[in-house]
Design a protein around this motif. Sequence first.
Motif, mmCIF file in Angstrom:
data_model
loop_
_atom_site.group_PDB
_atom_site.id
_atom_site.type_symbol
_atom_site.label_atom_id
_atom_site.label_comp_id
_atom_site.label_asym_id
_atom_site.label_seq_id
_atom_site.Cartn_x
_atom_site.Cartn_y
_atom_site.Cartn_z
ATOM 1 N N ASP A 35 0.808 -1.221 0.000
ATOM 2 C CA ASP A 35 0.000 0.000 0.000
ATOM 3 C C ASP A 35 0.838 1.266 0.000
ATOM 4 O OD1 ASP A 35 0.952 -0.064 2.572
ATOM 5 O OD2 ASP A 35 -1.008 -0.139 3.548
ATOM 6 N N LYS A 36 2.173 1.116 0.009
ATOM 7 C CA LYS A 36 3.066 2.265 -0.083
ATOM 8 C C LYS A 36 3.868 2.256 -1.387
ATOM 9 C CE LYS A 36 3.586 2.746 4.928
ATOM 10 N NZ LYS A 36 4.540 2.771 6.066
ATOM 11 N N LEU A 37 3.429 1.470 -2.349
ATOM 12 C CA LEU A 37 4.101 1.442 -3.644
ATOM 13 C C LEU A 37 4.116 2.844 -4.237
ATOM 14 C CD1 LEU A 37 5.351 -0.354 -5.905
ATOM 15 C CD2 LEU A 37 3.046 -0.537 -6.865
ATOM 16 N N SER A 38 5.302 3.337 -4.542
ATOM 17 C CA SER A 38 5.429 4.735 -4.971
ATOM 18 C C SER A 38 5.331 4.866 -6.488
ATOM 19 C CB SER A 38 6.749 5.316 -4.480
ATOM 20 O OG SER A 38 7.844 4.658 -5.094
ATOM 21 N N PHE A 39 4.809 6.008 -6.921
ATOM 22 C CA PHE A 39 4.643 6.318 -8.337
ATOM 23 C C PHE A 39 5.247 7.688 -8.630
ATOM 24 C CE2 PHE A 39 1.657 2.955 -7.973
ATOM 25 C CZ PHE A 39 1.408 2.470 -9.243
ATOM 26 N N THR A 40 6.132 7.733 -9.598
ATOM 27 C CA THR A 40 6.575 9.000 -10.157
ATOM 28 C C THR A 40 5.836 9.160 -11.479
ATOM 29 O OG1 THR A 40 8.763 8.821 -9.148
ATOM 30 C CG2 THR A 40 8.518 10.364 -10.991
ATOM 31 N N VAL A 41 4.901 10.089 -11.508
ATOM 32 C CA VAL A 41 4.063 10.287 -12.694
ATOM 33 C C VAL A 41 4.619 11.453 -13.505
ATOM 34 C CG1 VAL A 41 1.722 10.653 -13.546
ATOM 35 C CG2 VAL A 41 2.087 9.437 -11.380
ATOM 36 N N CYS A 42 4.868 11.213 -14.771
ATOM 37 C CA CYS A 42 5.430 12.235 -15.648
ATOM 38 C C CYS A 42 4.309 13.041 -16.306
ATOM 39 C CB CYS A 42 6.278 11.591 -16.740
ATOM 40 S SG CYS A 42 7.671 10.624 -16.120
ATOM 41 N N GLU A 43 4.406 14.348 -16.203
ATOM 42 C CA GLU A 43 3.473 15.183 -16.950
ATOM 43 C C GLU A 43 3.661 14.955 -18.446
ATOM 44 O OE1 GLU A 43 2.966 19.095 -14.068
ATOM 45 O OE2 GLU A 43 4.347 19.179 -15.755
ATOM 46 N N LEU A 44 2.584 15.137 -19.205
ATOM 47 C CA LEU A 44 2.682 15.022 -20.647
ATOM 48 C C LEU A 44 3.496 16.183 -21.210
ATOM 49 C CD1 LEU A 44 -0.914 13.963 -21.740
ATOM 50 C CD2 LEU A 44 1.058 12.510 -21.242
ATOM 51 N N ALA A 45 4.398 15.870 -22.128
ATOM 52 C CA ALA A 45 5.144 16.907 -22.829
ATOM 53 C C ALA A 45 4.251 17.544 -23.890
ATOM 54 C CB ALA A 45 6.400 16.312 -23.459
ATOM 55 N N ARG A 46 4.702 18.639 -24.454
ATOM 56 C CA ARG A 46 3.900 19.396 -25.423
ATOM 57 C C ARG A 46 3.783 18.670 -26.762
ATOM 58 N NH1 ARG A 46 1.148 23.313 -22.560
ATOM 59 N NH2 ARG A 46 2.582 24.521 -21.273
ATOM 60 N N TYR A 47 2.653 18.903 -27.411
ATOM 61 C CA TYR A 47 2.388 18.360 -28.744
ATOM 62 C C TYR A 47 1.279 19.199 -29.351
ATOM 63 C CZ TYR A 47 0.618 15.133 -32.314
ATOM 64 O OH TYR A 47 0.182 14.579 -33.481
ATOM 65 N N VAL A 73 5.520 13.963 -8.970
ATOM 66 C CA VAL A 73 5.279 14.432 -10.340
ATOM 67 C C VAL A 73 6.563 14.986 -10.938
ATOM 68 C CG1 VAL A 73 3.972 16.017 -11.805
ATOM 69 C CG2 VAL A 73 2.878 14.993 -9.797
ATOM 70 N N ALA A 74 6.892 14.501 -12.141
ATOM 71 C CA ALA A 74 8.001 15.057 -12.911
ATOM 72 C C ALA A 74 7.427 16.051 -13.912
ATOM 73 C CB ALA A 74 8.749 13.940 -13.636
ATOM 74 N N ARG A 75 7.889 17.290 -13.847
ATOM 75 C CA ARG A 75 7.340 18.357 -14.694
ATOM 76 C C ARG A 75 7.934 18.307 -16.105
ATOM 77 N NH1 ARG A 75 7.733 23.467 -10.477
ATOM 78 N NH2 ARG A 75 6.627 22.440 -8.749
ATOM 79 N N ASN A 76 7.050 18.330 -17.081
ATOM 80 C CA ASN A 76 7.507 18.271 -18.473
ATOM 81 C C ASN A 76 6.819 19.295 -19.360
ATOM 82 O OD1 ASN A 76 9.291 16.052 -18.110
ATOM 83 N ND2 ASN A 76 7.557 14.644 -18.147
ATOM 84 N N LEU A 77 6.139 20.294 -18.785
ATOM 85 C CA LEU A 77 5.340 21.183 -19.613
ATOM 86 C C LEU A 77 6.163 22.119 -20.482
ATOM 87 C CD1 LEU A 77 3.653 23.982 -17.472
ATOM 88 C CD2 LEU A 77 5.624 22.705 -16.723
ATOM 89 N N ASP A 78 7.489 22.117 -20.332
ATOM 90 C CA ASP A 78 8.340 22.907 -21.230
ATOM 91 C C ASP A 78 9.122 22.015 -22.188
ATOM 92 O OD1 ASP A 78 9.888 21.820 -19.167
ATOM 93 O OD2 ASP A 78 11.406 23.390 -19.375
ATOM 94 N N LEU A 79 8.773 20.732 -22.244
ATOM 95 C CA LEU A 79 9.455 19.792 -23.121
ATOM 96 C C LEU A 79 8.508 19.310 -24.222
ATOM 97 C CD1 LEU A 79 11.301 17.637 -20.435
ATOM 98 C CD2 LEU A 79 12.152 19.638 -21.660
ATOM 99 N N GLY A 80 9.049 18.569 -25.178
ATOM 100 C CA GLY A 80 8.221 18.002 -26.232
ATOM 101 C C GLY A 80 8.513 18.570 -27.605
ATOM 102 N N GLU A 81 7.718 18.112 -28.568
ATOM 103 C CA GLU A 81 7.872 18.507 -29.961
ATOM 104 C C GLU A 81 6.512 18.936 -30.501
ATOM 105 O OE1 GLU A 81 10.979 18.305 -30.853
ATOM 106 O OE2 GLU A 81 11.598 17.079 -29.134
ATOM 107 N N TRP A 82 6.483 20.026 -31.252
ATOM 108 C CA TRP A 82 5.219 20.500 -31.797
ATOM 109 C C TRP A 82 4.644 19.533 -32.820
ATOM 110 C CZ3 TRP A 82 1.611 23.429 -30.192
ATOM 111 C CH2 TRP A 82 0.653 23.937 -31.069
#
Length: 214
Positions: A35-47, A73-82
Amino acid sequence: VVWYQGESNAFGTQEYYDIALNIYIEQCREMFDNDKLSFTVCELARYEGLPYQYSIINEKINKVADSDEYVGVARNLDLGEWKDIHPKDKREIARRAAYETLRVFFKKDKPEPIKVTDYTFNSNGTVTITLSGDATLVNGTNGFEVCVNGKYSYNCEVEIEGNKLTIKAKGLITKVRYGYTCKMTDEIKNDVSKMVTVYDSNGFPLDLFLITNE
């Protein structure tokens, strides 16, 4: 668990992503009897496809993390490809996921990326936002939207001094939204990192937020 998913949920079910993610996490913890299994959830990158819907997914990811001490949460809102749903720079996305995993779950001595800690809607129509640390503006007002007379607009002025942001517009601001959408230009399409503008001294972007005085 490191989790990067959500693009397919942006086609009409983005408002319920927090419900789906919570169910998935609960099922994994039950399956592994932890019940303590940890999750690092990545934000969606830009598209280019659904930038606002992607922002709602990221908003829901943060909602889950806010209510669960074993979700980061790993922040990715400034990453990605158009023009590519798959970010080319996977190394940076992996680095940020590793950073948050080490910081949150292994208690490594790593500073938390900046976040909004307080805000005030002033009587003169401006808004003052307090951050958890000093920040820098690198792309003007990109990423900021102000609601005046019931309508969102990109037309605003943003000043920063240390950890204080001051936002001005023509009229009384009732809401401020950051990191959700941006006025698209060829420059931004060639470099999606320019969709946001507030960064801390470690190079991490301020996360998306919505504040309101209504």
